[in-house]
Design a protein around this motif. Structure first.
Motif, short mmCIF file in Angstrom:
data_model
loop_
_atom_site.label_atom_id
_atom_site.label_comp_id
_atom_site.label_asym_id
_atom_site.label_seq_id
_atom_site.Cartn_x
_atom_site.Cartn_y
_atom_site.Cartn_z
N LYS A 41 0.81 -1.22 0.00
CA LYS A 41 0.00 0.00 0.00
C LYS A 41 0.85 1.27 0.00
N SER A 42 1.99 1.24 0.64
CA SER A 42 2.76 2.48 0.84
C SER A 42 3.18 3.12 -0.49
N GLY A 43 3.64 2.32 -1.43
CA GLY A 43 4.02 2.86 -2.73
C GLY A 43 2.84 3.44 -3.48
N LEU A 44 1.72 2.76 -3.40
CA LEU A 44 0.51 3.24 -4.07
C LEU A 44 -0.01 4.51 -3.42
N GLN A 45 0.04 4.56 -2.10
CA GLN A 45 -0.42 5.75 -1.40
C GLN A 45 0.48 6.95 -1.71
N ALA A 46 1.78 6.71 -1.80
CA ALA A 46 2.71 7.80 -2.11
C ALA A 46 2.44 8.35 -3.52
N LYS A 47 2.23 7.46 -4.47
CA LYS A 47 1.93 7.89 -5.84
C LYS A 47 0.59 8.62 -5.89
N LEU A 72 0.03 12.49 -7.14
CA LEU A 72 -0.93 12.90 -8.17
C LEU A 72 -1.92 13.92 -7.62
N LEU A 73 -2.36 13.73 -6.40
CA LEU A 73 -3.26 14.70 -5.79
C LEU A 73 -2.58 16.06 -5.63
N ASP A 74 -1.31 16.05 -5.25
CA ASP A 74 -0.54 17.29 -5.12
C ASP A 74 -0.43 18.00 -6.47
N LEU A 127 -4.20 12.31 -15.15
CA LEU A 127 -4.09 12.13 -13.70
C LEU A 127 -5.22 11.26 -13.16
N GLU A 128 -6.42 11.48 -13.65
CA GLU A 128 -7.55 10.66 -13.21
C GLU A 128 -7.35 9.21 -13.62
N SER A 129 -6.81 9.00 -14.79
CA SER A 129 -6.53 7.65 -15.27
C SER A 129 -5.49 6.97 -14.38
N GLN A 130 -4.43 7.71 -14.06
CA GLN A 130 -3.39 7.16 -13.18
C GLN A 130 -3.97 6.86 -11.80
N LEU A 131 -4.80 7.74 -11.29
CA LEU A 131 -5.41 7.55 -9.99
C LEU A 131 -6.29 6.30 -9.98
N ASP A 132 -7.09 6.13 -11.03
CA ASP A 132 -7.93 4.94 -11.13
C ASP A 132 -7.08 3.67 -11.17
N LYS A 133 -5.99 3.72 -11.93
CA LYS A 133 -5.10 2.56 -12.01
C LYS A 133 -4.52 2.23 -10.65
N LEU A 134 -4.09 3.26 -9.91
CA LEU A 134 -3.51 3.03 -8.59
C LEU A 134 -4.55 2.50 -7.60
N LYS A 135 -5.77 2.99 -7.71
CA LYS A 135 -6.83 2.47 -6.84
C LYS A 135 -7.08 1.00 -7.14
N ASP A 136 -7.06 0.64 -8.42
CA ASP A 136 -7.24 -0.76 -8.80
C ASP A 136 -6.10 -1.62 -8.26
N GLU A 137 -4.88 -1.13 -8.36
CA GLU A 137 -3.73 -1.87 -7.85
C GLU A 137 -3.82 -2.03 -6.33
N LEU A 138 -4.27 -1.00 -5.65
CA LEU A 138 -4.44 -1.08 -4.20
C LEU A 138 -5.49 -2.12 -3.85
N SER A 139 -6.57 -2.12 -4.59
CA SER A 139 -7.64 -3.10 -4.36
C SER A 139 -7.12 -4.52 -4.56
#
Length: 76
Positions: free
Chosen positions: A19-25, A29-31, A50-62
Protein backbone atom coordinates in the motif's frame (compact mmCIF):
# COMPACT_ATOMS: atom_id res chain seq x y z
CA UNK A 1 -3.97 -23.32 11.19
CA UNK A 2 -3.97 -20.58 13.77
CA UNK A 3 -2.86 -17.08 12.89
CA UNK A 4 -0.21 -16.23 15.41
CA UNK A 5 0.81 -12.67 16.19
CA UNK A 6 3.98 -13.26 14.16
CA UNK A 7 2.00 -14.41 11.11
CA UNK A 8 -0.41 -11.49 11.47
CA UNK A 9 2.55 -9.10 11.74
CA UNK A 10 4.02 -10.55 8.53
CA UNK A 11 0.68 -10.17 6.76
CA UNK A 12 0.27 -6.61 8.01
CA UNK A 13 3.79 -5.75 6.90
CA UNK A 14 3.20 -7.19 3.43
CA UNK A 15 -0.05 -5.24 3.04
CA UNK A 16 1.54 -2.03 4.31
CA UNK A 17 4.49 -2.48 1.97
CA UNK A 18 2.16 -2.95 -1.00
CA UNK A 19 0.00 0.00 0.00
CA UNK A 20 2.76 2.48 0.84
CA UNK A 21 4.02 2.86 -2.73
CA UNK A 22 0.51 3.24 -4.07
CA UNK A 23 -0.42 5.75 -1.40
CA UNK A 24 2.71 7.80 -2.11
CA UNK A 25 1.93 7.89 -5.84
CA UNK A 26 -1.69 8.76 -5.10
CA UNK A 27 -0.56 11.68 -2.91
CA UNK A 28 1.87 12.82 -5.61
CA UNK A 29 -0.93 12.90 -8.17
CA UNK A 30 -3.26 14.70 -5.79
CA UNK A 31 -0.54 17.29 -5.12
CA UNK A 32 -0.14 17.82 -8.86
CA UNK A 33 -3.87 18.35 -9.26
CA UNK A 34 -3.93 20.85 -6.37
CA UNK A 35 -0.97 22.75 -7.85
CA UNK A 36 -2.70 22.95 -11.21
CA UNK A 37 -5.86 24.22 -9.59
CA UNK A 38 -4.11 27.11 -7.80
CA UNK A 39 -4.61 29.96 -10.23
CA UNK A 40 -3.17 28.11 -13.17
CA UNK A 41 -4.93 27.06 -16.29
CA UNK A 42 -5.83 23.42 -16.17
CA UNK A 43 -5.08 21.41 -19.27
CA UNK A 44 -7.99 18.99 -19.67
CA UNK A 45 -5.66 16.28 -20.99
CA UNK A 46 -3.50 16.53 -17.85
CA UNK A 47 -6.60 16.07 -15.70
CA UNK A 48 -7.69 13.08 -17.77
CA UNK A 49 -4.20 11.56 -17.46
CA UNK A 50 -4.09 12.13 -13.70
CA UNK A 51 -7.55 10.66 -13.21
CA UNK A 52 -6.53 7.65 -15.27
CA UNK A 53 -3.39 7.16 -13.18
CA UNK A 54 -5.41 7.55 -9.99
CA UNK A 55 -7.93 4.94 -11.13
CA UNK A 56 -5.10 2.56 -12.01
CA UNK A 57 -3.51 3.03 -8.59
CA UNK A 58 -6.83 2.47 -6.84
CA UNK A 59 -7.24 -0.76 -8.80
CA UNK A 60 -3.73 -1.87 -7.85
CA UNK A 61 -4.44 -1.08 -4.20
CA UNK A 62 -7.64 -3.10 -4.36
CA UNK A 63 -5.78 -6.05 -5.87
CA UNK A 64 -3.11 -5.83 -3.16
CA UNK A 65 -5.72 -5.78 -0.43
CA UNK A 66 -7.53 -8.77 -1.96
CA UNK A 67 -4.23 -10.68 -2.16
CA UNK A 68 -3.52 -9.91 1.48
CA UNK A 69 -6.96 -11.15 2.51
CA UNK A 70 -6.50 -14.29 0.42
CA UNK A 71 -3.10 -14.87 2.02
CA UNK A 72 -4.60 -14.34 5.46
CA UNK A 73 -7.36 -16.88 4.71
CA UNK A 74 -4.75 -19.35 3.45
CA UNK A 75 -2.87 -19.06 6.71
CA UNK A 76 -6.03 -19.60 8.74
Amino acid sequence: MEITPEIQAAIDEAVQSAKSGLQAKNQELLDKVKKLQKGQEIDPQVVIDLESQLDKLKDELSVSQKQAKKQQKTLS
